[in-house]
Design a protein around this motif. Structure first.
Motif, PDB file in Angstrom:
ATOM      1  N   VAL A 264       8.220 101.141 100.450  1.00  0.00           N
ATOM      2  CA  VAL A 264       6.927 100.735 101.008  1.00  0.00           C
ATOM      3  C   VAL A 264       6.439 101.763 102.020  1.00  0.00           C
ATOM      4  CG1 VAL A 264       5.753  98.986 102.405  1.00  0.00           C
ATOM      5  CG2 VAL A 264       7.328  98.279 100.588  1.00  0.00           C
ATOM      6  N   ALA A 265       7.355 102.270 102.848  1.00  0.00           N
ATOM      7  CA  ALA A 265       6.975 103.220 103.894  1.00  0.00           C
ATOM      8  C   ALA A 265       6.498 104.553 103.337  1.00  0.00           C
ATOM      9  CB  ALA A 265       8.153 103.444 104.838  1.00  0.00           C
ATOM     10  N   ARG A 266       6.900 104.889 102.109  1.00  0.00           N
ATOM     11  CA  ARG A 266       6.483 106.165 101.526  1.00  0.00           C
ATOM     12  C   ARG A 266       4.968 106.260 101.370  1.00  0.00           C
ATOM     13  NH1 ARG A 266      11.017 106.161  96.766  1.00  0.00           N
ATOM     14  NH2 ARG A 266      12.801 106.883  98.024  1.00  0.00           N
ATOM     15  N   THR A 277      -2.584  99.997 105.340  1.00  0.00           N
ATOM     16  CA  THR A 277      -1.388  99.227 104.995  1.00  0.00           C
ATOM     17  C   THR A 277      -1.305  97.950 105.834  1.00  0.00           C
ATOM     18  OG1 THR A 277      -0.207 101.233 104.348  1.00  0.00           O
ATOM     19  CG2 THR A 277       1.127  99.305 104.887  1.00  0.00           C
ATOM     20  N   ILE A 278      -1.642  98.038 107.112  1.00  0.00           N
ATOM     21  CA  ILE A 278      -1.609  96.838 107.955  1.00  0.00           C
ATOM     22  C   ILE A 278      -2.715  95.868 107.548  1.00  0.00           C
ATOM     23  CG2 ILE A 278      -2.024  96.024 110.314  1.00  0.00           C
ATOM     24  CD1 ILE A 278      -0.318  98.221 111.344  1.00  0.00           C
ATOM     25  N   ARG A 279      -3.844  96.386 107.103  1.00  0.00           N
ATOM     26  CA  ARG A 279      -4.908  95.499 106.606  1.00  0.00           C
ATOM     27  C   ARG A 279      -4.415  94.716 105.390  1.00  0.00           C
ATOM     28  NH1 ARG A 279      -8.560  99.093 106.273  1.00  0.00           N
ATOM     29  NH2 ARG A 279      -8.590  99.557 104.037  1.00  0.00           N
ATOM     30  N   LEU A 316       6.952  91.127 101.618  1.00  0.00           N
ATOM     31  CA  LEU A 316       6.151  92.323 101.343  1.00  0.00           C
ATOM     32  C   LEU A 316       5.174  92.580 102.481  1.00  0.00           C
ATOM     33  CD1 LEU A 316       5.334  94.632  99.537  1.00  0.00           C
ATOM     34  CD2 LEU A 316       3.838  93.058  98.263  1.00  0.00           C
ATOM     35  N   GLY A 317       4.545  91.511 102.991  1.00  0.00           N
ATOM     36  CA  GLY A 317       3.644  91.678 104.130  1.00  0.00           C
ATOM     37  C   GLY A 317       4.370  92.203 105.349  1.00  0.00           C
ATOM     38  N   GLU A 318       5.570  91.695 105.595  1.00  0.00           N
ATOM     39  CA  GLU A 318       6.375  92.168 106.728  1.00  0.00           C
ATOM     40  C   GLU A 318       6.682  93.650 106.600  1.00  0.00           C
ATOM     41  OE1 GLU A 318      11.000  91.677 108.251  1.00  0.00           O
ATOM     42  OE2 GLU A 318      10.025  89.986 107.253  1.00  0.00           O
ATOM     43  N   SER A 323       5.772  99.216 108.394  1.00  0.00           N
ATOM     44  CA  SER A 323       5.556 100.626 108.048  1.00  0.00           C
ATOM     45  C   SER A 323       4.318 101.179 108.734  1.00  0.00           C
ATOM     46  CB  SER A 323       5.432 100.781 106.530  1.00  0.00           C
ATOM     47  OG  SER A 323       6.606 100.351 105.871  1.00  0.00           O
ATOM     48  N   GLY A 324       3.232 100.423 108.679  1.00  0.00           N
ATOM     49  CA  GLY A 324       2.013 100.879 109.339  1.00  0.00           C
ATOM     50  C   GLY A 324       2.162 100.950 110.843  1.00  0.00           C
TER      51      GLY A 324
END
Length: 412
Positions: A264-266, A277-279, A316-318, A323-324
């Motif tokens: 996810v962080a990639r 990503t945070i949105r 997934l949201g977490e 990451s963001g």
């Protein structure tokens, strides 16, 4: 897939976190029963003491982070790891409520300060382009360690004896001592340059754009007590799901982070992608809350499947939120001031631990479906507001390439 990053400083950081999180995992699942059954505190006293502790941790985050800037993040992280070990060891000797509150305040302060120093250490040793991905590896290592530690703690809970609980505390103490020894192996990290004339000692406390970004991240971090407290209580009190669902959701969350956090962080490469990503994380967390609210319908297996689907959305949201947030917290912090800035940004974790249980249990257990939707709306609002807040913060900093891109692509 290995949870450890490539050899070098990132791997040492990950190993240190993996080892001490094993002890932390065991401590987290056993400490409440130790304080009530062995020490003899009431549930109210234990809850108040832990709340006071995390309040102290919140207040200590920035000063201890600033200490890492002034003295060097490596030396400070080693000292705080040893201080945390001593604080955990002190719990073994408490016999009164007052002593428990004092020990809890020292413990939480050391933990919050250590988190800030570690972030500053990562910033000092890892290139900016690799920090978020390295931080994702560290998070995977942490969750793997917590899972192992929770299993060890489960054995202590099964034995339910004072020696078993004391063994858990010994493991946690040893984990922090070993982590300190590992951190000593890292390359030297000199202190930050002295403050310029007129620069405040704790500049982050006057940085209003960064404060807004940190506040929005705090709202998003309410997913932490949500998965650990609100959801288990909701399952037991409001749904027909079988009892194993509680542990099943916790396992799903932990395994998901271990396996997929790095992937996810990639996708996060700069402030623009971090805000986006945070949105998306806000949307996913709203969706998970809505599905959790729907879990009161149907029989045991239907409810369990609904809960598993909601937990998958939450996980997934977490991961997207984390990451963001890592990218934003590093990119907006001035060089040489990562300790105090990371301490301020990370203090949201202490506040979430402090107020989250009361807020979430009130919303979810008292409010039911409406409470879930209000919580989801808070996640969505914070996620949508993060982009404008980051642009405001970027506009108040030197226009490095990444920050300039945020301003140019403000509406992407």
């Amino acid at each position: 897939m290995s949870v450890l990053p490539q050899p070098g400083p990132p791997r040492v950081l990950a190993l240190a976190q993996l080892i001490n999180s094993c002890g932390d995992g065991a401590f987290y699942v056993t400490s409440a029963l130790y304080f009530t059954r062995v020490v003899g505190l009431s549930a109210t006293e234990a809850g108040f003491g832990l709340t006071a502790g995390w309040a102290a941790g919140f207040l200590a985050s920035v000063p201890l982070g600033a200490l890492a800037d002034r003295r060097g993040p490596k030396a400070t992280a080693v000292a705080l790891a040893l201080g945390t070990a001593a604080a955990v060891g002190a719990f073994v000797f408490i016999s009164s409520f007052a002593a428990f509150v004092l020990a809890a305040c020292v413990y939480a302060s050391m933990q919050c300060g250590l988190a800030a120093a570690r972030q500053a250490l990562l910033a000092a040793l890892v290139d900016q382009a690799e920090r978020t991905r390295t931080r994702a590896r560290l998070q995977s290592s942490t969750n793997a360690g917590l899972a192992v530690g929770a299993s060890l703690g489960g054995l202590a809970l099964y034995a339910d004896t004072r020696p078993a609980y004391l063994a858990v505390f010994a493991v946690d103490v040893a984990g922090f001592v070993v982590a300190a020894l590992l951190l000593r192996r890292l390359p030297p990290t000199p202190p930050a340059p002295a403050r310029t004339a007129g620069e405040p000692r704790l500049a982050v406390l006057r940085d209003r754009p960064y404060a807004l970004v940190s506040l929005l991240n705090l709202v998003m971090q309410l997913h932490i007590p949500m998965i650990g407290l609100a959801i288990p209580l909701w399952i037991v009190e409001r749904t027909a799901a079988p009892g194993w669902t509680v542990s099943g959701l916790l396992v799903l969350n932990t395994v998901s982070v271990v396996l997929f956090q790095v992937r996810v962080a990639r996708r996060v490469k700069d402030l623009t992608s971090a805000s986006r990503t945070i949105r998306y994380a806000g949307v996913l967390l709203l969706a998970s809350c809505a599905v959790f609210a729907f879990s009161t319908t149907g029989g045991p297996w239907t409810a369990a499947l609904i809960l598993l689907g909601a937990a998958a959305l939450q996980a997934l949201g977490e991961m997207m939120q984390a990451s963001g947030a890592w990218e934003i917290s590093f990119a907006l912090a001035p060089d040489g001031r990562h300790g105090q800035y990371q301490g301020f940004f990370g203090s949201g974790f202490a506040v979430a631990r402090m107020i989250g249980p009361l807020v979430l249990t009130t919303l979810v257990l008292s409010g039911g479906t409406l409470g879930w939707l209000v919580l989801g709306g808070a996640f969505l609002t914070a996620g949508l507001a993060m982009g404008p807040a980051v642009r405001w913060a970027a506009a108040n900093r030197p226009l490095e390439a990444d920050r300039a891109q945020v301003l140019v692509t403000a509406r992407r």
